[in-house]
Write a protein that holds these residues in place. Structure first.
Motif, PDB file in Angstrom:
ATOM      1  N   ILE A  79       0.849  -1.202   0.000  1.00 38.92           N
ATOM      2  CA  ILE A  79       0.000   0.000   0.000  1.00 38.92           C
ATOM      3  C   ILE A  79       0.882   1.250   0.000  1.00 38.92           C
ATOM      4  O   ILE A  79       0.669   2.195  -0.759  1.00 38.92           O
ATOM      5  CB  ILE A  79      -0.927   0.027   1.232  1.00 38.92           C
ATOM      6  CG1 ILE A  79      -1.992  -1.060   1.101  1.00 38.92           C
ATOM      7  CG2 ILE A  79      -1.564   1.398   1.413  1.00 38.92           C
ATOM      8  CD1 ILE A  79      -2.862  -1.220   2.334  1.00 38.92           C
ATOM      9  N   GLU A  82       2.646   1.747  -3.358  1.00 35.62           N
ATOM     10  CA  GLU A  82       1.727   2.215  -4.391  1.00 35.62           C
ATOM     11  C   GLU A  82       1.364   3.685  -4.158  1.00 35.62           C
ATOM     12  O   GLU A  82       1.316   4.475  -5.109  1.00 35.62           O
ATOM     13  CB  GLU A  82       0.469   1.341  -4.369  1.00 35.62           C
ATOM     14  CG  GLU A  82      -0.352   1.479  -5.648  1.00 35.62           C
ATOM     15  CD  GLU A  82      -1.637   0.684  -5.564  1.00 35.62           C
ATOM     16  OE1 GLU A  82      -1.701  -0.247  -4.739  1.00 35.62           O
ATOM     17  OE2 GLU A  82      -2.563   1.004  -6.315  1.00 35.62           O
ATOM     18  N   TYR A  83       1.165   3.997  -2.891  1.00 31.24           N
ATOM     19  CA  TYR A  83       0.835   5.380  -2.541  1.00 31.24           C
ATOM     20  C   TYR A  83       1.971   6.318  -2.942  1.00 31.24           C
ATOM     21  O   TYR A  83       1.743   7.378  -3.530  1.00 31.24           O
ATOM     22  CB  TYR A  83       0.576   5.454  -1.030  1.00 31.24           C
ATOM     23  CG  TYR A  83       0.052   6.771  -0.537  1.00 31.24           C
ATOM     24  CD1 TYR A  83      -1.160   7.272  -0.986  1.00 31.24           C
ATOM     25  CD2 TYR A  83       0.778   7.513   0.394  1.00 31.24           C
ATOM     26  CE1 TYR A  83      -1.649   8.483  -0.520  1.00 31.24           C
ATOM     27  CE2 TYR A  83       0.297   8.729   0.872  1.00 31.24           C
ATOM     28  CZ  TYR A  83      -0.918   9.208   0.410  1.00 31.24           C
ATOM     29  OH  TYR A  83      -1.389  10.399   0.878  1.00 31.24           O
ATOM     30  N   ASN A  86       2.008   6.744  -6.661  1.00 29.35           N
ATOM     31  CA  ASN A  86       0.940   7.645  -7.097  1.00 29.35           C
ATOM     32  C   ASN A  86       1.292   9.107  -6.822  1.00 29.35           C
ATOM     33  O   ASN A  86       1.080   9.964  -7.665  1.00 29.35           O
ATOM     34  CB  ASN A  86      -0.380   7.284  -6.403  1.00 29.35           C
ATOM     35  CG  ASN A  86      -1.001   6.026  -6.978  1.00 29.35           C
ATOM     36  OD1 ASN A  86      -0.422   5.388  -7.849  1.00 29.35           O
ATOM     37  ND2 ASN A  86      -2.189   5.678  -6.501  1.00 29.35           N
TER      38      ASN A  86
HETATM   39  C1  LIG Z   1      -2.896   4.577  -6.994  1.00 28.73           C
HETATM   40  O1  LIG Z   1      -3.512   4.967  -8.202  1.00 28.73           O
HETATM   41  C2  LIG Z   1      -4.316   4.019  -8.816  1.00 28.73           C
HETATM   42  C3  LIG Z   1      -4.841   4.604 -10.088  1.00 28.73           C
HETATM   43  O2  LIG Z   1      -3.830   5.257 -10.852  1.00 28.73           O
HETATM   44  C4  LIG Z   1      -5.424   3.601  -7.894  1.00 28.73           C
HETATM   45  O3  LIG Z   1      -6.188   2.550  -8.492  1.00 28.73           O
HETATM   46  C5  LIG Z   1      -4.887   3.128  -6.591  1.00 28.73           C
HETATM   47  O4  LIG Z   1      -5.927   2.852  -5.664  1.00 28.73           O
HETATM   48  C6  LIG Z   1      -3.954   4.155  -5.996  1.00 28.73           C
HETATM   49  N1  LIG Z   1      -3.341   3.605  -4.803  1.00 28.73           N
HETATM   50  C7  LIG Z   1      -3.170   4.258  -3.680  1.00 28.73           C
HETATM   51  C8  LIG Z   1      -2.576   3.507  -2.541  1.00 28.73           C
HETATM   52  O5  LIG Z   1      -3.474   5.434  -3.550  1.00 28.73           O
END
Ligand SMILES: *[C@@H]1O[C@H](CO)[C@@H](O)[C@H](O)[C@H]1NC(C)=O
Ligand SMILES: *[C@@H]1O[C@H](CO)[C@@H](O)[C@H](O)[C@H]1NC(C)=O
Ligand SMILES: *[C@@H]1O[C@H](CO)[C@@H](O)[C@H](O)[C@H]1NC(C)=O
Ligand SMILES: *[C@@H]1O[C@H](CO)[C@@H](O)[C@H](O)[C@H]1NC(C)=O
Length: 308
Positions: A79, A82-83, A86
């Motif tokens: 998590i 990914e955050y 993003n």
């Molecule tokens: C990161 O971005 C994607 C879409 O680009 C989204 O589906 C995902 O939930 C996001 N993850 C987080 C941890 O914010």
């Protein structure tokens, strides 16, 4: 004195009606070594499980919990990664990149702060991996093997005890038969029903005495086997107890490490946000207008009235 004892699954216990004073080995500690001497019926009520087996199951469950916690932390790391990804991606987004003046500078700094924030989350995830996930995952790699060894060791002693017990039972039967035989021969001599000589009776008496000695030896060997099992049970259950304390301490320590790292991300570099705040305070519409007008002005000569 046989009446004051009972035997359950080849282990000899005092009879519940004549319980002697037994001190716990480790009073008031709830120690493993004091509470797992009897066997227990399993959930279906058919097979019995030894007390030791129950302690082993606890150990294996603990190992499984430790592994699952590592898996959970892995998900937490994902998590965070990914955050961070993003945030970093968004900071490179070109939306409103053409804003100008002091507002434009503040806006550019705000976007840059996302990259800094991403960095903080990335650092958190990497520390989580090296300082929490890995240690949880790698703690006691050969544990199952070690437990199996323990299991076999105690099970072997228990089997040995069972075979000694069988030998006692056999010797007890043999003695009973010898005693009956002697009694019968003695009676036969008394009523002169047979020609048995004194010699034969002496022989029967000797055999009966020998059977008695045999039984005593078997009981002695049985008691030795039970002692050995008892001693190994005490040392091994104390070792399992130590292992469980160590496991709980280890996990506690790494979960504390988690909260520590988590606090650090909360105190996330305030300076990156503060820098944005500073620039926002400097935003000056008049100055921006001045800059913009200077660059884009089209002429400052005003129109005048027409003359005839
Ligand atoms: C990161 O971005 C994607 C879409 O680009 C989204 O589906 C995902 O939930 C996001 N993850 C987080 C941890 O914010
Ligand atoms: C347990 O015992 C019951 C009868 O007492 C029997 O029906 C059942 O099949 C047994 N289960 C096992 C797993 O042996
Ligand atoms: C008992 O002994 C006598 C003489 O000693 C002999 O005649 C007889 O056959 C014996 N009886 C049995 C049943 O052996
Ligand atoms: C916080 O941000 C400043 C400037 O962006 C940087 O110099 C500093 O090393 C950062 N501190 C931490 C703890 O990340």
């Amino acid at each position: 004195s046989v009446g004051s004892l009972i035997n359950i699954n080849c282990v000899t216990f005092p009879h519940p009606d004549v319980m002697p004073e037994q001190q716990l080995l480790k009073p008031s500690e709830w120690s493993y070594c004091d509470y797992f001497w009897a066997d227990k019926k399993d959930s279906q009520g058919n097979n019995t499980v030894s007390g030791f087996e129950i302690l082993l199951q606890k150990q294996l469950k603990g190992k499984q919990m430790q592994k699952e916690m590592a898996e959970f932390v892995r998900e937490r790391i994902k998590i965070e990664e990914e955050y961070a990804k993003n945030l970093s991606k968004l900071s490179q987004n070109s939306l409103a990149a053409q804003e100008e003046g002091t507002l434009g500078e503040a806006w550019a700094q705000l976007k840059k702060s996302l990259a800094d924030e991403a960095e903080v989350h990335l650092k958190f995830s990497s520390k989580l991996q090296s300082e929490v996930e890995k240690p949880l995952l790698n703690f006691r790699e050969n544990f199952k093997k070690d437990m199996k060894k323990c299991d076999h060791h105690i099970a072997d002693l228990r089997k040995h005890l069972a075979s000694r017990y069988a030998a006692v039972e056999k010797a007890r039967k043999a003695l009973t038969e010898r005693q009956k035989d002697l009694e019968m021969k003695t009676q036969q001599l008394e009523v002169k029903l047979s020609n048995k000589t004194e010699e034969e009776i002496k022989k029967a008496r000797r055999k009966s005495t020998q059977a008695g000695d045999d039984l005593m030896r078997c009981v002695d060997l049985y008691n030795q086997a039970q002692s050995k099992w008892f001693e190994e049970m005490v040392t091994t259950t104390l070792e399992l107890e130590r292992l469980e304390v160590e496991r709980v301490e280890m996990i506690r320590q790494h979960l504390c490490q988690y909260t520590q790292l988590r606090h650090e991300t909360d105190m996330f570099n305030q300076s990156t946000v503060e820098l944005v705040d500073q620039l926002l305070r400097k935003v000056d519409p008049a100055k921006d207008r001045e800059l913009w007008v200077k660059e884009h002005k089209t002429g400052d000569i005003r129109p005048v009235d027409m003359e005839i």
